[in-house]
Design a protein around this motif. Structure first.
Motif, PDB file in Angstrom:
ATOM      1  N   LEU A 201      -3.896  53.785 107.638  1.00  0.00           N
ATOM      2  CA  LEU A 201      -3.510  54.472 108.442  1.00  0.00           C
ATOM      3  C   LEU A 201      -1.918  54.088 109.557  1.00  0.00           C
ATOM      4  O   LEU A 201      -1.360  54.355 109.974  1.00  0.00           O
ATOM      5  N   LEU A 202      -3.001  52.768 110.380  1.00  0.00           N
ATOM      6  CA  LEU A 202      -2.055  52.416 111.264  1.00  0.00           C
ATOM      7  C   LEU A 202      -1.219  51.660 110.487  1.00  0.00           C
ATOM      8  O   LEU A 202      -0.240  51.529 111.034  1.00  0.00           O
ATOM      9  N   ARG A 203      -1.296  51.010 109.269  1.00  0.00           N
ATOM     10  CA  ARG A 203      -0.491  50.084 109.098  1.00  0.00           C
ATOM     11  C   ARG A 203       0.519  51.005 108.948  1.00  0.00           C
ATOM     12  O   ARG A 203       1.608  50.638 108.426  1.00  0.00           O
ATOM     13  N   GLU A 204       0.278  52.023 108.354  1.00  0.00           N
ATOM     14  CA  GLU A 204       0.865  53.154 107.207  1.00  0.00           C
ATOM     15  C   GLU A 204       2.133  53.581 108.334  1.00  0.00           C
ATOM     16  O   GLU A 204       3.501  52.929 108.663  1.00  0.00           O
ATOM     17  N   LEU A 205       1.562  53.561 109.680  1.00  0.00           N
ATOM     18  CA  LEU A 205       2.413  54.176 110.845  1.00  0.00           C
ATOM     19  C   LEU A 205       3.031  52.523 111.529  1.00  0.00           C
ATOM     20  O   LEU A 205       4.499  52.991 111.824  1.00  0.00           O
ATOM     21  N   VAL A 206       2.554  51.246 110.884  1.00  0.00           N
ATOM     22  CA  VAL A 206       3.288  50.562 111.665  1.00  0.00           C
ATOM     23  C   VAL A 206       4.952  50.042 110.912  1.00  0.00           C
ATOM     24  O   VAL A 206       5.768  49.964 111.347  1.00  0.00           O
ATOM     25  N   ASN A 207       4.386  50.161 109.737  1.00  0.00           N
ATOM     26  CA  ASN A 207       5.326  50.413 108.406  1.00  0.00           C
ATOM     27  C   ASN A 207       6.726  51.390 108.753  1.00  0.00           C
ATOM     28  O   ASN A 207       7.854  50.293 109.213  1.00  0.00           O
ATOM     29  N   ASN A 208       6.381  52.156 109.086  1.00  0.00           N
ATOM     30  CA  ASN A 208       6.815  53.191 109.059  1.00  0.00           C
ATOM     31  C   ASN A 208       7.992  52.901 110.483  1.00  0.00           C
ATOM     32  O   ASN A 208       9.289  53.174 110.925  1.00  0.00           O
ATOM     33  N   ALA A 209       7.607  52.600 112.304  1.00  0.00           N
ATOM     34  CA  ALA A 209       8.569  52.058 112.831  1.00  0.00           C
ATOM     35  C   ALA A 209       9.155  50.746 112.336  1.00  0.00           C
ATOM     36  O   ALA A 209       9.570  50.768 113.451  1.00  0.00           O
ATOM     37  N   VAL A 210       8.896  50.061 111.981  1.00  0.00           N
ATOM     38  CA  VAL A 210       9.636  49.189 111.084  1.00  0.00           C
ATOM     39  C   VAL A 210      10.755  49.352 110.630  1.00  0.00           C
ATOM     40  O   VAL A 210      12.301  48.824 111.074  1.00  0.00           O
ATOM     41  N   ARG A 211      10.338  50.362 110.248  1.00  0.00           N
ATOM     42  CA  ARG A 211      11.823  50.505 109.019  1.00  0.00           C
ATOM     43  C   ARG A 211      12.739  51.815 109.459  1.00  0.00           C
ATOM     44  O   ARG A 211      13.818  51.548 109.161  1.00  0.00           O
ATOM     45  N   PHE A 212      11.901  52.780 110.682  1.00  0.00           N
ATOM     46  CA  PHE A 212      12.838  52.792 111.670  1.00  0.00           C
ATOM     47  C   PHE A 212      13.618  52.353 112.489  1.00  0.00           C
ATOM     48  O   PHE A 212      14.999  52.257 112.657  1.00  0.00           O
ATOM     49  N   GLU A 213      12.757  50.955 113.270  1.00  0.00           N
ATOM     50  CA  GLU A 213      14.192  50.039 113.704  1.00  0.00           C
ATOM     51  C   GLU A 213      14.954  49.290 112.662  1.00  0.00           C
ATOM     52  O   GLU A 213      16.458  49.064 113.147  1.00  0.00           O
ATOM     53  N   GLU A 214      14.394  49.005 112.058  1.00  0.00           N
ATOM     54  CA  GLU A 214      15.405  48.546 110.404  1.00  0.00           C
ATOM     55  C   GLU A 214      16.725  49.264 110.559  1.00  0.00           C
ATOM     56  O   GLU A 214      17.832  49.607 110.722  1.00  0.00           O
ATOM     57  N   ILE A 215      17.025  50.676 110.612  1.00  0.00           N
ATOM     58  CA  ILE A 215      17.807  52.255 110.689  1.00  0.00           C
ATOM     59  C   ILE A 215      18.557  52.067 111.675  1.00  0.00           C
ATOM     60  O   ILE A 215      20.036  52.384 111.823  1.00  0.00           O
ATOM     61  N   LEU A 216      17.748  52.162 113.121  1.00  0.00           N
ATOM     62  CA  LEU A 216      18.582  51.739 113.652  1.00  0.00           C
ATOM     63  C   LEU A 216      19.358  50.721 114.599  1.00  0.00           C
ATOM     64  O   LEU A 216      20.876  51.044 114.311  1.00  0.00           O
ATOM     65  N   SER A 217      19.135  49.311 114.066  1.00  0.00           N
ATOM     66  CA  SER A 217      19.828  48.618 114.440  1.00  0.00           C
ATOM     67  C   SER A 217      20.569  47.870 113.563  1.00  0.00           C
ATOM     68  O   SER A 217      21.220  46.732 113.312  1.00  0.00           O
ATOM     69  N   GLY A 218      20.206  48.191 111.640  1.00  0.00           N
ATOM     70  CA  GLY A 218      20.638  47.463 110.404  1.00  0.00           C
ATOM     71  C   GLY A 218      20.099  45.748 110.738  1.00  0.00           C
ATOM     72  O   GLY A 218      20.387  45.477 109.976  1.00  0.00           O
ATOM     73  N   SER A 219      19.351  45.855 111.220  1.00  0.00           N
ATOM     74  CA  SER A 219      17.836  44.560 111.192  1.00  0.00           C
ATOM     75  C   SER A 219      16.894  44.270 111.263  1.00  0.00           C
ATOM     76  O   SER A 219      16.734  45.148 112.911  1.00  0.00           O
ATOM     77  N   THR A 220      15.914  43.619 111.245  1.00  0.00           N
ATOM     78  CA  THR A 220      15.072  43.467 112.291  1.00  0.00           C
ATOM     79  C   THR A 220      14.329  42.064 112.279  1.00  0.00           C
ATOM     80  O   THR A 220      13.590  41.893 112.377  1.00  0.00           O
ATOM     81  N   SER A 221      15.996  41.032 112.085  1.00  0.00           N
ATOM     82  CA  SER A 221      16.005  39.533 112.674  1.00  0.00           C
ATOM     83  C   SER A 221      14.934  39.227 114.058  1.00  0.00           C
ATOM     84  O   SER A 221      14.627  38.248 114.211  1.00  0.00           O
ATOM     85  N   GLY A 222      15.284  40.394 115.047  1.00  0.00           N
ATOM     86  CA  GLY A 222      15.023  40.424 116.756  1.00  0.00           C
ATOM     87  C   GLY A 222      13.616  40.426 117.292  1.00  0.00           C
ATOM     88  O   GLY A 222      13.306  40.757 118.202  1.00  0.00           O
ATOM     89  N   LEU A 223      12.782  41.042 116.037  1.00  0.00           N
ATOM     90  CA  LEU A 223      11.873  42.383 116.209  1.00  0.00           C
ATOM     91  C   LEU A 223      10.419  41.687 116.310  1.00  0.00           C
ATOM     92  O   LEU A 223      10.464  40.932 115.420  1.00  0.00           O
ATOM     93  N   THR A 224      10.289  40.904 117.283  1.00  0.00           N
ATOM     94  CA  THR A 224       9.171  40.631 117.600  1.00  0.00           C
ATOM     95  C   THR A 224       7.589  41.516 117.807  1.00  0.00           C
ATOM     96  O   THR A 224       6.733  40.830 116.959  1.00  0.00           O
TER      97      THR A 224
END
Length: 303
Positions: A201-224
């Protein structure tokens, strides 16, 4: 199996015959993405470990390297018994251990029996009879015997109550089950291991958060890192009737992958950057065979 009908109507057995069974297990194929993923992963991992090594040298070398990688990733569990030692353990327990009840434990069983009798008269499920007290006594003694205890403890009684309740609730109509689980929650959740389910369940929430960030910023290259609200995990957990997450937060599986910030009420997960702007969820001691480009996770189910 029709959950809108009673257990007796589904199996076409009379109540006197049904009452002779200590445990009734209604096994239904319920579609659930989280539990389905856990089951599929367990089956795939079991198949991979049991398949024979390759016939030629290349296949053999590859198979051995995969096994070594998985072996290094699995924790060394000294509590796992060999088949031979387990047989000796069971034989010794049967021949030498004969647990006895305390008076306070019998009082607890009596109270649970009275509560179950009251609930069974409403739910039109399997009726609760005096035989079920005997069932709880036998299961309590069996649990104590497995731990080589000469006296039945409260832990043994609580485990027996939990098993009987799960059996009783599973035979009720679908509409009644939720109310019963709420009424007997203190017993049903006793020593239940939810860590594997909560990790998914936690992994699913993390994946959703990463996808949401990618939609907002267009990339996750700077996401730490990614932060997940504790309230979001709690809400997900409550869908599976899990109310207490303290044991999960202190588990080694959680600490190996996540950081808990109780002050901010968030769970932090570090990310590893790869070339091409992609991100991979960070893991420790991950088998080489599990490294997949993209947003993935790798966890092992306890069997």
């Amino acid at each position: 199996y029709d959950s809108s009908k009673t257990f007796s109507q589904n199996v076409e057995l009379t109540d006197p015959i049904i009452s002779r069974f200590d445990i009734l297990c209604v096994v239904k194929d319920v579609v659930d993405p989280v539990t389905d993923e856990m089951l599929a992963k367990f089956v795939v991992d079991s198949h991979f470990r049991s398949q024979p090594k390759g016939a030629n040298l290349d296949d053999k070398a590859f198979s051995e390297s995969q096994e070594e990688a998985q072996a290094s990733a699995r924790p060394d569990d000294s509590k796992i018994l060999s088949q031979e030692l387990l047989r000796k353990y069971l034989t010794y327990a049967k021949l030498n251990v004969f647990p006895r009840f305390h008076e306070k434990d019998m009082a607890k069983l009596t109270k649970v029996y009275a509560d179950l009798r009251k609930e069974s008269s409403r739910g039109q499920g399997v009726p609760i009879a005096v035989r079920h007290i005997e069932s709880m006594i036998r299961m309590s003694e069996a649990h104590a015997r497995m731990h080589l205890r000469q006296h039945v403890t409260e832990e043994d009684v609580d485990m027996a109550i939990r098993v009987l309740l799960e059996s009783f609730i599973s035979t009720q109509k679908f509409g009644v089950q939720k109310a019963l689980r709420k009424s007997f929650r203190q017993y049903i959740t006793f020593k239940k291991d939810y860590d594997g389910l909560l990790l998914v369940l936690l992994r699913e929430l993390v994946n959703n958060a990463v996808r949401f960030e990618e939609i907002l910023s267009g990339s996750t290259s700077g996401l730490t890192h990614v932060d997940v609200k504790m309230a979001d995990l709690q809400a997900k957990a409550e869908e599976y009737e899990i109310t207490n997450l303290e044991a999960f937060f202190s588990s080694s599986e959680f600490r190996a992958h996540y950081e808990l910030d109780e002050q901010r009420r968030v769970i932090r997960h570090r990310l590893i950057s790869f070339s091409g702007g992609r991100q991979q969820i960070a893991r420790r001691h991950t088998p080489v065979s599990a490294v997949v480009v993209g947003i993935v996770g790798h966890y092992q189910m306890d069997t």
